[in-house]
Design an enzyme around this catalytic site. Structure first.
Site, PDB file in Angstrom:
ATOM      1  N   TYR A  77     -24.202 -56.908 -16.206  1.00 23.73           N
ATOM      2  CA  TYR A  77     -23.473 -55.890 -16.981  1.00 23.73           C
ATOM      3  C   TYR A  77     -22.544 -55.073 -16.080  1.00 23.73           C
ATOM      4  O   TYR A  77     -21.372 -54.852 -16.404  1.00 23.73           O
ATOM      5  CB  TYR A  77     -24.509 -54.985 -17.652  1.00 23.73           C
ATOM      6  N   ARG A 115     -21.027 -50.328 -35.513  1.00 30.38           N
ATOM      7  CA  ARG A 115     -22.248 -49.627 -35.078  1.00 30.38           C
ATOM      8  C   ARG A 115     -21.961 -48.870 -33.792  1.00 30.38           C
ATOM      9  O   ARG A 115     -20.983 -49.158 -33.081  1.00 30.38           O
ATOM     10  CB  ARG A 115     -23.375 -50.632 -34.817  1.00 30.38           C
ATOM     11  N   GLY A 116     -22.825 -47.935 -33.469  1.00 32.99           N
ATOM     12  CA  GLY A 116     -22.805 -47.280 -32.158  1.00 32.99           C
ATOM     13  C   GLY A 116     -21.493 -46.585 -31.843  1.00 32.99           C
ATOM     14  O   GLY A 116     -20.831 -46.001 -32.725  1.00 32.99           O
ATOM     15  N   ILE A 117     -21.084 -46.678 -30.585  1.00 35.85           N
ATOM     16  CA  ILE A 117     -19.856 -46.014 -30.148  1.00 35.85           C
ATOM     17  C   ILE A 117     -18.658 -46.555 -30.932  1.00 35.85           C
ATOM     18  O   ILE A 117     -17.771 -45.794 -31.330  1.00 35.85           O
ATOM     19  CB  ILE A 117     -19.651 -46.235 -28.624  1.00 35.85           C
ATOM     20  N   GLY A 177     -21.137 -42.525 -20.016  1.00 32.95           N
ATOM     21  CA  GLY A 177     -22.460 -42.504 -19.402  1.00 32.95           C
ATOM     22  C   GLY A 177     -23.467 -42.962 -20.442  1.00 32.95           C
ATOM     23  O   GLY A 177     -23.163 -43.825 -21.282  1.00 32.95           O
ATOM     24  N   TYR A 178     -24.646 -42.413 -20.400  1.00 31.70           N
ATOM     25  CA  TYR A 178     -25.695 -42.828 -21.342  1.00 31.70           C
ATOM     26  C   TYR A 178     -25.504 -42.073 -22.665  1.00 31.70           C
ATOM     27  O   TYR A 178     -25.580 -40.847 -22.711  1.00 31.70           O
ATOM     28  CB  TYR A 178     -27.074 -42.578 -20.727  1.00 31.70           C
ATOM     29  N   ILE A 179     -25.229 -42.846 -23.710  1.00 33.79           N
ATOM     30  CA  ILE A 179     -24.896 -42.298 -25.022  1.00 33.79           C
ATOM     31  C   ILE A 179     -26.026 -42.655 -25.989  1.00 33.79           C
ATOM     32  O   ILE A 179     -26.643 -43.728 -25.870  1.00 33.79           O
ATOM     33  CB  ILE A 179     -23.551 -42.911 -25.529  1.00 33.79           C
ATOM     34  N   GLY A 239     -19.843 -55.004 -26.691  1.00 34.42           N
ATOM     35  CA  GLY A 239     -20.550 -55.279 -25.436  1.00 34.42           C
ATOM     36  C   GLY A 239     -22.026 -55.474 -25.681  1.00 34.42           C
ATOM     37  O   GLY A 239     -22.582 -54.991 -26.671  1.00 34.42           O
ATOM     38  N   ILE A 240     -22.654 -56.211 -24.755  1.00 36.49           N
ATOM     39  CA  ILE A 240     -24.092 -56.477 -24.873  1.00 36.49           C
ATOM     40  C   ILE A 240     -24.767 -56.245 -23.521  1.00 36.49           C
ATOM     41  O   ILE A 240     -24.096 -56.235 -22.482  1.00 36.49           O
ATOM     42  CB  ILE A 240     -24.382 -57.926 -25.333  1.00 36.49           C
TER      43      ILE A 240
HETATM   44  N1  CAA Z   1     -34.682 -48.078  -9.971  1.00 37.01           N
HETATM   45  C1  CAA Z   1     -35.608 -48.563  -9.110  1.00 37.01           C
HETATM   46  N2  CAA Z   1     -36.645 -49.306  -9.530  1.00 37.01           N
HETATM   47  C2  CAA Z   1     -36.755 -49.565 -10.830  1.00 37.01           C
HETATM   48  C3  CAA Z   1     -35.830 -49.094 -11.764  1.00 37.01           C
HETATM   49  C4  CAA Z   1     -34.776 -48.319 -11.287  1.00 37.01           C
HETATM   50  N3  CAA Z   1     -33.850 -47.829 -12.123  1.00 37.01           N
HETATM   51  N4  CAA Z   1     -36.201 -49.541 -12.987  1.00 37.01           N
HETATM   52  C5  CAA Z   1     -37.324 -50.259 -12.810  1.00 37.01           C
HETATM   53  N5  CAA Z   1     -37.661 -50.256 -11.511  1.00 37.01           N
HETATM   54  C6  CAA Z   1     -38.812 -50.917 -10.878  1.00 37.01           C
HETATM   55  C7  CAA Z   1     -40.081 -50.651 -11.638  1.00 37.01           C
HETATM   56  O1  CAA Z   1     -40.662 -49.437 -11.239  1.00 37.01           O
HETATM   57  C8  CAA Z   1     -40.921 -51.860 -11.249  1.00 37.01           C
HETATM   58  O2  CAA Z   1     -41.408 -51.669  -9.951  1.00 37.01           O
HETATM   59  P1  CAA Z   1     -42.878 -52.125  -9.551  1.00 37.01           P
HETATM   60  O3  CAA Z   1     -42.916 -53.609  -9.713  1.00 37.01           O
HETATM   61  O4  CAA Z   1     -43.029 -51.690  -8.124  1.00 37.01           O
HETATM   62  O5  CAA Z   1     -43.779 -51.415 -10.498  1.00 37.01           O
HETATM   63  C9  CAA Z   1     -39.873 -52.937 -11.219  1.00 37.01           C
HETATM   64  O6  CAA Z   1     -38.620 -52.308 -10.964  1.00 37.01           O
HETATM   65  C10 CAA Z   1     -39.691 -53.581 -12.575  1.00 37.01           C
HETATM   66  O7  CAA Z   1     -40.351 -54.717 -12.461  1.00 37.01           O
HETATM   67  P2  CAA Z   1     -40.786 -55.454 -13.796  1.00 37.01           P
HETATM   68  O8  CAA Z   1     -41.296 -56.779 -13.376  1.00 37.01           O
HETATM   69  O9  CAA Z   1     -41.646 -54.591 -14.647  1.00 37.01           O
HETATM   70  O10 CAA Z   1     -39.383 -55.618 -14.525  1.00 37.01           O
HETATM   71  P3  CAA Z   1     -39.119 -56.290 -15.876  1.00 37.01           P
HETATM   72  O11 CAA Z   1     -38.803 -57.712 -15.646  1.00 37.01           O
HETATM   73  O12 CAA Z   1     -40.177 -55.980 -16.865  1.00 37.01           O
HETATM   74  O13 CAA Z   1     -37.781 -55.555 -16.275  1.00 37.01           O
HETATM   75  C11 CAA Z   1     -36.392 -53.701 -16.832  1.00 37.01           C
HETATM   76  C12 CAA Z   1     -37.803 -54.223 -16.721  1.00 37.01           C
HETATM   77  C13 CAA Z   1     -35.510 -54.701 -17.573  1.00 37.01           C
HETATM   78  C14 CAA Z   1     -35.830 -53.449 -15.465  1.00 37.01           C
HETATM   79  C15 CAA Z   1     -36.520 -52.408 -17.641  1.00 37.01           C
HETATM   80  O14 CAA Z   1     -37.181 -51.462 -16.855  1.00 37.01           O
HETATM   81  C16 CAA Z   1     -35.207 -51.835 -18.092  1.00 37.01           C
HETATM   82  O15 CAA Z   1     -34.688 -52.224 -19.137  1.00 37.01           O
HETATM   83  N6  CAA Z   1     -34.657 -50.890 -17.330  1.00 37.01           N
HETATM   84  C17 CAA Z   1     -33.454 -50.190 -17.744  1.00 37.01           C
HETATM   85  C18 CAA Z   1     -32.218 -50.758 -17.112  1.00 37.01           C
HETATM   86  C19 CAA Z   1     -31.068 -49.896 -17.546  1.00 37.01           C
HETATM   87  O16 CAA Z   1     -30.934 -48.755 -17.156  1.00 37.01           O
HETATM   88  N7  CAA Z   1     -30.203 -50.426 -18.413  1.00 37.01           N
HETATM   89  C20 CAA Z   1     -29.135 -49.676 -18.959  1.00 37.01           C
HETATM   90  C21 CAA Z   1     -29.050 -49.954 -20.429  1.00 37.01           C
HETATM   91  S1  CAA Z   1     -27.984 -48.829 -21.311  1.00 37.01           S
HETATM   92  C22 CAA Z   1     -26.456 -49.414 -21.001  1.00 37.01           C
HETATM   93  O17 CAA Z   1     -26.234 -50.380 -20.343  1.00 37.01           O
HETATM   94  C23 CAA Z   1     -25.341 -48.624 -21.597  1.00 37.01           C
HETATM   95  C24 CAA Z   1     -24.448 -48.095 -20.554  1.00 37.01           C
HETATM   96  O18 CAA Z   1     -23.338 -48.600 -20.381  1.00 37.01           O
HETATM   97  C25 CAA Z   1     -24.835 -46.894 -19.806  1.00 37.01           C
END
Ligand code: CAA
Length: 240
Positions: free
Chosen positions: A147, A12-14, A178-180, A84-85
């Site tokens: 991660y 799956r995926g990449i 980066g983000y794929i 990866g997860i």
């Molecule tokens: N920078 C700064 N603040 C952020 C933020 C960010 N990137 N993302 C969320 N926040 C803040 C929110 O605004 C919120 O602030 P407030 O409480 O003031 O409103 C707070 O952080 C989040 O609090 P929550 O209690 O709502 O958080 P949660 O427990 O529900 O968790 C989360 C939410 C898991 C952080 C969700 O927002 C999320 O999944 N974010 C994405 C994280 C991310 O970018 N992951 C990458 C995945 S892709 C990957 O990993 C592939 C790769 O290699 C590139």
């Protein structure tokens, strides 16, 4: 002679794009998967690439699986540690279990994937080790202490392996996507994803094939002097 390639998380995926790209280069490819039998069966039906099920987080499971691949397809020349997860959570909410699952799969999983093929590569005086790291291992990421730590650790693995393997004709390199556009990124809440795309100068997510083409190059005989490198493929989102 056709090379044999192993791609973990390759159904799956990449990983699926990588497996297909290596097949297109003439390799005999084995792709591993952890749990999604239906996706693996569909992938094999579509591509003719054989899939194997094991847990990269378990050394004995990995070693047994790799022995099976080598018996059925041939000694592994190219290994792509891609499985990866994510278990994202802000640090104050991150559980020890979320930390452990990610470390076991993304970091120890690389050890478990490369270690069983390493001696064979040394004996045959050829090998290509390619580890799929991440932009978030380079820059860190909110909610990804686990991660990001593993993906930064993956870079340490390849830089060390590069030095150990160089005299034996083995290269070890990392790609930091980066983000794929994969299920992993699509699982990020839509609002967050839109804001991430806003931070990518290319104005879009990358395609899995754009990572796969980097892997195909690093796996080729032409890339023999590229060793210990990190290739960033992130649409200009971050520079090291
Ligand atoms: N920078 C700064 N603040 C952020 C933020 C960010 N990137 N993302 C969320 N926040 C803040 C929110 O605004 C919120 O602030 P407030 O409480 O003031 O409103 C707070 O952080 C989040 O609090 P929550 O209690 O709502 O958080 P949660 O427990 O529900 O968790 C989360 C939410 C898991 C952080 C969700 O927002 C999320 O999944 N974010 C994405 C994280 C991310 O970018 N992951 C990458 C995945 S892709 C990957 O990993 C592939 C790769 O290699 C590139």
């Amino acid at each position: 002679m056709a090379r044999t390639a192993l791609v973990t998380g390759g159904s799956r995926g990449i990983g699926a794009a990588i497996a297909k790209a290596l097949k297109a280069e003439g390799c005999n490819v084995a792709a591993t998967y952890a749990g999604n039998d239906d996706a693996a069966a569909a992938f094999t039906a579509e591509t003719g690439i054989q899939t194997y099920k094991w847990n990269v987080a378990d050394y004995d499971d990995s070693a047994a699986g790799i022995a099976k691949v080598e018996a059925e397809i041939g000694p592994i020349d190219i290994v792509v540690a891609n499985a990866g997860i994510t278990r994202d959570a802000p640090f104050h909410k991150m559980t020890p279990q979320q930390w452990k699952e990610v470390v076991d799969t993304n970091l120890t999983g690389v050890f478990n994937t490369v270690h069983p093929v390493w001696n064979g590569m040394r004996e045959r005086k050829f090998g290509r080790v390619i580890v799929i790291s991440s932009i978030n291992g380079q820059k860190g990421q909110f909610a990804q202490v686990n991660y990001a730590a593993t993906k930064a650790g993956d870079l340490g693995i390849v830089k060390s392996l590069a030095q150990e393997g160089a005299r034996a004709g083995i290269t070890a390199n990392a790609i930091c996507p980066g983000y794929i556009a994969t299920e992993m990124v699509m699982a990020v809440p839509e609002k967050v994803r839109e804001s991430i795309i806003g931070q990518i100068p290319a104005g879009r997510l990358g395609e899995p094939e754009e990572i796969a083409r980097c892997v195909a190059f690093l796996a080729s005989d032409d890339a023999g002097f590229i060793n210990g490198s990190t290739i960033s493929a992130n649409g200009a989102q971050f520079f090291v």
